[in-house]
Design a protein around this motif. Structure first.
Motif, PDB file in Angstrom:
ATOM      1  N   ASP A  83       0.753  -1.024   0.006  1.00  0.00           N
ATOM      2  CA  ASP A  83       0.009  -0.015   0.171  1.00  0.00           C
ATOM      3  C   ASP A  83       0.838   1.155  -0.087  1.00  0.00           C
ATOM      4  O   ASP A  83       1.936   1.343   0.809  1.00  0.00           O
ATOM      5  CB  ASP A  83      -0.956   0.026   1.288  1.00  0.00           C
ATOM      6  CG  ASP A  83      -1.963  -1.068   1.201  1.00  0.00           C
ATOM      7  OD1 ASP A  83      -2.469  -1.156   2.236  1.00  0.00           O
ATOM      8  OD2 ASP A  83      -2.194  -1.654   0.144  1.00  0.00           O
ATOM      9  N   SER A 103      -7.251   3.827  -3.437  1.00  0.00           N
ATOM     10  CA  SER A 103      -8.064   4.452  -2.186  1.00  0.00           C
ATOM     11  C   SER A 103      -8.428   5.907  -2.431  1.00  0.00           C
ATOM     12  O   SER A 103      -7.842   6.340  -2.880  1.00  0.00           O
ATOM     13  CB  SER A 103      -7.525   4.002  -0.979  1.00  0.00           C
ATOM     14  OG  SER A 103      -8.546   4.620   0.078  1.00  0.00           O
ATOM     15  N   ASP A 105     -10.416   7.097   0.098  1.00  0.00           N
ATOM     16  CA  ASP A 105     -10.588   7.208   1.789  1.00  0.00           C
ATOM     17  C   ASP A 105      -9.733   7.203   2.611  1.00  0.00           C
ATOM     18  O   ASP A 105      -9.867   6.813   3.655  1.00  0.00           O
ATOM     19  CB  ASP A 105     -12.046   6.564   1.972  1.00  0.00           C
ATOM     20  CG  ASP A 105     -11.832   4.982   1.862  1.00  0.00           C
ATOM     21  OD1 ASP A 105     -10.363   4.939   1.673  1.00  0.00           O
ATOM     22  OD2 ASP A 105     -12.777   4.105   2.012  1.00  0.00           O
ATOM     23  N   LYS A 108      -8.735   3.328   3.585  1.00  0.00           N
ATOM     24  CA  LYS A 108      -9.666   2.286   4.324  1.00  0.00           C
ATOM     25  C   LYS A 108     -10.310   1.332   3.575  1.00  0.00           C
ATOM     26  O   LYS A 108     -10.586   0.129   3.765  1.00  0.00           O
ATOM     27  CB  LYS A 108     -10.873   3.234   5.158  1.00  0.00           C
ATOM     28  CG  LYS A 108     -10.401   4.010   6.020  1.00  0.00           C
ATOM     29  CD  LYS A 108     -11.555   5.005   6.384  1.00  0.00           C
ATOM     30  CE  LYS A 108     -11.082   5.956   7.371  1.00  0.00           C
ATOM     31  NZ  LYS A 108     -11.955   7.270   7.384  1.00  0.00           N
ATOM     32  N   SER A 109     -10.634   1.692   2.150  1.00  0.00           N
ATOM     33  CA  SER A 109     -11.187   0.631   1.239  1.00  0.00           C
ATOM     34  C   SER A 109     -10.490   0.989   0.065  1.00  0.00           C
ATOM     35  O   SER A 109      -9.951   2.052  -0.227  1.00  0.00           O
ATOM     36  CB  SER A 109     -12.595   0.987   1.312  1.00  0.00           C
ATOM     37  OG  SER A 109     -12.953   1.946   0.805  1.00  0.00           O
ATOM     38  N   GLY A 111     -10.244  -0.039  -4.379  1.00  0.00           N
ATOM     39  CA  GLY A 111     -11.213  -0.614  -5.640  1.00  0.00           C
ATOM     40  C   GLY A 111     -10.670  -0.159  -6.836  1.00  0.00           C
ATOM     41  O   GLY A 111      -9.768   0.801  -6.952  1.00  0.00           O
ATOM     42  N   LEU A 116     -15.240   3.579  -7.802  1.00  0.00           N
ATOM     43  CA  LEU A 116     -15.283   4.443  -6.619  1.00  0.00           C
ATOM     44  C   LEU A 116     -16.343   5.405  -6.584  1.00  0.00           C
ATOM     45  O   LEU A 116     -16.200   6.187  -7.629  1.00  0.00           O
ATOM     46  CB  LEU A 116     -14.036   4.394  -6.086  1.00  0.00           C
ATOM     47  CG  LEU A 116     -13.149   3.013  -5.652  1.00  0.00           C
ATOM     48  CD1 LEU A 116     -11.649   3.708  -5.419  1.00  0.00           C
ATOM     49  CD2 LEU A 116     -13.943   2.359  -4.727  1.00  0.00           C
TER      50      LEU A 116
END
Length: 163
Positions: A83, A103, A105, A108-109, A111, A116
């Motif tokens: 990450d 991400s 956000d 946190k998540s 995709g 998104l």
């Protein structure tokens, strides 16, 4: 213009915050380059990558961030995840690997960017969602589907623009 001490701080932020691999056998290193267009002896232009320490960095400059990974173990490394947060001074442009996730956000998540959305507050206090755009990206995640073979090396790459 971003002065050299600030760009050093920005470059330091390119190090992945999280790298997980089987028995921590996978090592990561990162490198940041500034994209420049130069005129050759023939009068044609070509794009080159330069070390930020040798260049004045200004808003609008394009950066290429390359993560190099190496499985130093004797077994394939499965479950590898890297990450990478984007520094606040850099806007996301693109990622080379079409399977990478992003991400919007704060990590946190994750995709695909096209899937998104981002919630925004309107002037009247109500919330509304809109599709996420590259400027919303806060983190990039690489999680290869296949294990990394013992002794294998490779690179992961994304581009950004200095704000």
């Amino acid at each position: 213009m971003i002065r050299i001490p600030m760009i050093v701080a920005v470059i330091a932020a390119f190090t992945p915050i999280e790298a997980q691999a089987q028995a921590s056998a996978v090592s990561l290193s990162s490198e940041v380059r500034v994209e420049r267009v130069e005129t050759g002896a023939d009068g044609g232009s070509r794009t080159v990558l330069k070390a930020p320490a040798t260049e004045k960095i200004v808003p609008g400059d394009r950066l290429v961030v390359t993560l190099t990974y190496a499985n130093r173990g004797s077994e394939p490394a499965s479950g590898f995840v890297a990450d990478n947060p984007l520094p606040a001074a850099v806007a996301f442009d693109s990622v080379r690997e079409d399977w990478a996730l992003v991400s919007v956000d704060g990590g946190k998540s994750f995709g695909k960017l096209a899937a998104l959305s981002v919630s925004e507050k309107a002037a009247d206090g109500s919330s509304a969602s809109r599709p996420a755009v590259p400027a919303d990206v806060t983190h990039i995640r690489w999680a290869p589907a296949q294990p990394i073979a013992a002794g294998a090396t490779g690179t992961l790459q994304y581009r950004g623009t200095v704000k």
